[in-house]
Each structure stands twice: as structure tokens, then as C-alpha cells.
Design a protein around this motif. Structure first.
Motif, PDB file in Angstrom:
ATOM      1  N   ASN A   1     -11.849  -0.228  -2.298  1.00  0.00           N
ATOM      2  CA  ASN A   1     -11.750   0.500  -1.003  1.00  0.00           C
ATOM      3  C   ASN A   1     -12.045  -0.278   0.341  1.00  0.00           C
ATOM      4  O   ASN A   1     -11.665   0.058   1.302  1.00  0.00           O
ATOM      5  CB  ASN A   1     -12.334   2.069  -1.126  1.00  0.00           C
ATOM      6  CG  ASN A   1     -11.311   2.875  -1.740  1.00  0.00           C
ATOM      7  OD1 ASN A   1     -10.300   3.232  -1.691  1.00  0.00           O
ATOM      8  ND2 ASN A   1     -11.915   3.135  -3.104  1.00  0.00           N
TER       9      ASN A   1
ATOM     10  N   ASP B   1      -3.260   4.542  -2.438  1.00  0.00           N
ATOM     11  CA  ASP B   1      -4.267   3.623  -1.798  1.00  0.00           C
ATOM     12  C   ASP B   1      -5.096   4.328  -0.813  1.00  0.00           C
ATOM     13  O   ASP B   1      -6.314   4.114  -0.619  1.00  0.00           O
ATOM     14  CB  ASP B   1      -3.693   2.645  -1.294  1.00  0.00           C
ATOM     15  CG  ASP B   1      -2.944   1.596  -2.430  1.00  0.00           C
ATOM     16  OD1 ASP B   1      -3.643   1.151  -3.162  1.00  0.00           O
ATOM     17  OD2 ASP B   1      -1.675   1.716  -2.409  1.00  0.00           O
TER      18      ASP B   1
ATOM     19  N   ARG C   1      -8.609   4.860  -3.537  1.00  0.00           N
ATOM     20  CA  ARG C   1      -8.410   3.859  -4.901  1.00  0.00           C
ATOM     21  C   ARG C   1      -9.912   4.206  -5.796  1.00  0.00           C
ATOM     22  O   ARG C   1     -10.846   4.597  -5.147  1.00  0.00           O
ATOM     23  CB  ARG C   1      -8.689   2.444  -4.433  1.00  0.00           C
ATOM     24  CG  ARG C   1      -7.479   1.916  -3.654  1.00  0.00           C
ATOM     25  CD  ARG C   1      -7.609   0.523  -3.240  1.00  0.00           C
ATOM     26  NE  ARG C   1      -6.190   0.002  -2.771  1.00  0.00           N
ATOM     27  CZ  ARG C   1      -6.149  -1.169  -2.109  1.00  0.00           C
ATOM     28  NH1 ARG C   1      -7.276  -1.904  -1.701  1.00  0.00           N
ATOM     29  NH2 ARG C   1      -5.342  -1.776  -1.572  1.00  0.00           N
ATOM     30  N   SER C   2      -9.796   3.842  -7.069  1.00  0.00           N
ATOM     31  CA  SER C   2     -10.771   3.850  -7.747  1.00  0.00           C
ATOM     32  C   SER C   2     -11.914   2.801  -7.455  1.00  0.00           C
ATOM     33  O   SER C   2     -13.182   2.984  -8.004  1.00  0.00           O
ATOM     34  CB  SER C   2     -10.515   3.745  -9.233  1.00  0.00           C
ATOM     35  OG  SER C   2      -9.761   2.708  -9.484  1.00  0.00           O
ATOM     36  N   SER C   3     -11.466   1.712  -6.923  1.00  0.00           N
ATOM     37  CA  SER C   3     -12.277   0.763  -6.588  1.00  0.00           C
ATOM     38  C   SER C   3     -11.615  -0.275  -5.633  1.00  0.00           C
ATOM     39  O   SER C   3     -10.545  -0.091  -5.265  1.00  0.00           O
ATOM     40  CB  SER C   3     -12.718  -0.462  -7.813  1.00  0.00           C
ATOM     41  OG  SER C   3     -11.593  -0.886  -8.120  1.00  0.00           O
TER      42      SER C   3
ATOM     43  N   LEU D   1       0.767  -1.201   0.054  1.00  0.00           N
ATOM     44  CA  LEU D   1       0.051  -0.019   0.153  1.00  0.00           C
ATOM     45  C   LEU D   1       0.889   1.165   0.127  1.00  0.00           C
ATOM     46  O   LEU D   1       1.932   1.200   0.687  1.00  0.00           O
ATOM     47  CB  LEU D   1      -0.871  -0.047   1.179  1.00  0.00           C
ATOM     48  CG  LEU D   1      -1.953  -1.330   1.430  1.00  0.00           C
ATOM     49  CD1 LEU D   1      -2.708  -1.100   2.529  1.00  0.00           C
ATOM     50  CD2 LEU D   1      -2.875  -1.145   0.219  1.00  0.00           C
TER      51      LEU D   1
ATOM     52  N   GLY E   1     -10.082   5.867   2.221  1.00  0.00           N
ATOM     53  CA  GLY E   1      -9.688   5.203   0.690  1.00  0.00           C
ATOM     54  C   GLY E   1      -9.697   5.952  -0.528  1.00  0.00           C
ATOM     55  O   GLY E   1     -10.537   6.592  -0.879  1.00  0.00           O
TER      56      GLY E   1
END
Length: 275
Positions: free
Chosen positions: A127, A51, A123-125, A46, A121
Motif C-alpha cells: 500500500n 487497490d 491492498r493486502s500488501s 489501479l 489503501g
């Protein structure tokens, strides 16, 4: 009465009567990938800023005048699962602390403002893999801020099923160990037309563990708000309810919720003498 005695007296004060209905809930998260924030931060896979991220603000407490008390931090607002983990909780954290989530301008301009901390979070996905349950939140800044504050308010998100409510319910579960703050929150939500339920049962949803970050205050008690997906969705413009767009696309229900919470906090602080 010295400061330590007064803090003990406040913590031992008789509980105010509970307001509103009571519901249990099923566990919100069966298992986390990380046993603590420390474990998450130590994962070499991470990267902070990619992230996940952390944001906080502490306000100056200037107590250099021997003739007057400068006071201490009254309230800290936290969002342990912000950003893309429990969407909308970062924005609520900032607004309840007194800052517009889009540009951090003091809102309302006259204040008051509160200290805040959040873990997000980024991230784009995916999380949800970054979720660390509130009883295991050991972020050193978060714990220090809460330990130095009389009151802690923690913002969370859940599904209606996790809250033990009917499908599609737009509601907030009010938990934590501070009975006075819980009562004020229930009353202000009722006045604002926000459906609120007193949380009970599973300790993560109810916020009843002394280890929960919301209860790590000077008084050993705080409040936790679990907002359902449907309630949070109603707070942001359709099609704009994303991590990058939410802050600039808030709707009236967002501010009705925010103002109810801020009023409840102000009512609580008004009962607490300068230490």
C-alpha cells in the motif's frame, strides 16, 4: 463586519504561544510513485474498490431562515493516507469526526460530529506505493470540503526515525499553520498523558506548506498530526492491528488520543463566532 472581513480577521489573529518541545525530522517519503491523486486515479493499472478507496461525509448546512444564521462547516477531519498506507489513521479520522470506526455510530451519541474525508489503501500488501504527499493531494472532494471549512485537521502516520525521535518513541508530532489549534492540541495531549512534540523542519512532517491539504481551509491554516508507529500500535489489540480488524479492536489509548483531539477542536470552535 461582513463574513469576508471576519474570515480575514480570524486568519490574521495574533499567534498563541507555542507549547511543548520542538523537533525537526527527516523526510517521511523520499519519492512518491504518483505526482498527485489525479495521476493515481488515472492509472489504468489501479482499480478503485480493489487497490484504493475513498470515504467522506458532509453534513447538511441548512440556512433557509432569513431571521437566523445557519452557520457554516467548522471543522473537517481528513486522513490522506488511510487504510493500509499509514495504518490506524482511518480509524482515528472517523473517531475524531465523531463516529465509531467499527460501525459508524455517533460516538459519543450526543455529538458533536464533523465532516470527514479519507483516501485508503485497500491492498493486502504494497500500500505504500499509493502514498501521495499532502502538498500534492488534489482530490476534488477533499479540496472542496477543506475549502468550505474554517478548520482542517489531518491525520498521518510515521516512524520514530522519520519524526526525528529516538527508536521506539510513542509520540505525536503536532504541525500545521494554525497556532491556536496547535496550542490546544499540545495542552490536551499533555492532560491526557500523550507524548506530543511541536513539529518543525521538513515541511511535510511539519505541515507548514500552504499547499498542504491541512492548510487549505477558509482561513488558510489547519493542523497536522503525525503519529509514530509505536503510538498507533498501542491503540489497538495485539494481533488485531490489521486493516480489516483494527476498527473493532480499539484500546483505551485510542480513545484517550481521540478525546484529547476532540476537546482541542471544541476549544478552537468556541473561540470562532458564527459567520
Amino acid at each position: 463586519m461582513n463574513r469576508r472581513t471576519l474570515i480575514a480577521a480570524l486568519a490574521a489573529a495574533p499567534a498563541l504561544a507555542a507549547v511543548g518541545g520542538t523537533l525537526g525530522a527527516t523526510p517521511a517519503h523520499a519519492a512518491d510513485a504518483y505526482a498527485s491523486n489525479t495521476a493515481l486515479y488515472s492509472d489504468p493499472a489501479l482499480a478503485e474498490g480493489v487497490d484504493f478507496g475513498r470515504r467522506s461525509r458532509r453534513h447538511l448546512v441548512d440556512d433557509q431562515n432569513p431571521a437566523a444564521r445557519g452557520g457554516i462547516v467548522r471543522t473537517t477531519v481528513v486522513a490522506p493516507h488511510g487504510g493500509g498506507i499509514e495504518g490506524g489513521t482511518s480509524e482515528l479520522c472517523l473517531a475524531i469526526a465523531g463516529y465509531h470506526p467499527a460501525d459508524l455510530a455517533p460516538t459519543p451519541s450526543a455529538g458533536p460530529v464533523h465532516d470527514f474525508w479519507m483516501f485508503e489503501g485497500l491492498r493486502s500488501s504494497g500500500n505504500s506505493a499509493l502514498h501521495v504527499t499532502s502538498t500534492h493531494c488534489d482530490d476534488t472532494v477533499a479540496r472542496a470540503m477543506c475549502a468550505g471549512s474554517l478548520n482542517v485537521l489531518s491525520l498521518h502516520g510515521c516512524t520514530a526515525a522519520q519524526a526525528g525521535l529516538e527508536a521506539g518513541a510513542a509520540a505525536v508530532l503536532v504541525g500545521g499553520l494554525n497556532p491556536a489549534l496547535r496550542q490546544y492540541l499540545m495542552e490536551e495531549f499533555a492532560a491526557a498523558g500523550v507524548r506530543a512534540v511541536t513539529a518543525s523542519g521538513e515541511e511535510e512532517i511539519a505541515g507548514i506548506s500552504p499547499e498542504n491539504i491541512c492548510n487549505r481551509s477558509l482561513l488558510g491554516m489547519g493542523a497536522q498530526l503525525e503519529t509514530t508507529t509505536e503510538l498507533r500500535a498501542a491503540m489497538f489489540a495485539p494481533g488485531r492491528n490489521t486493516r480489516t480488524e483494527r476498527a473493532a479492536n480499539t484500546l483505551p489509548p485510542f480513545w484517550a488520543f481521540t478525546n484529547a483531539v476532540r476537546t482541542a477542536v471544541q476549544r478552537l470552535e468556541a473561540t470562532q463566532p458564527v459567520l
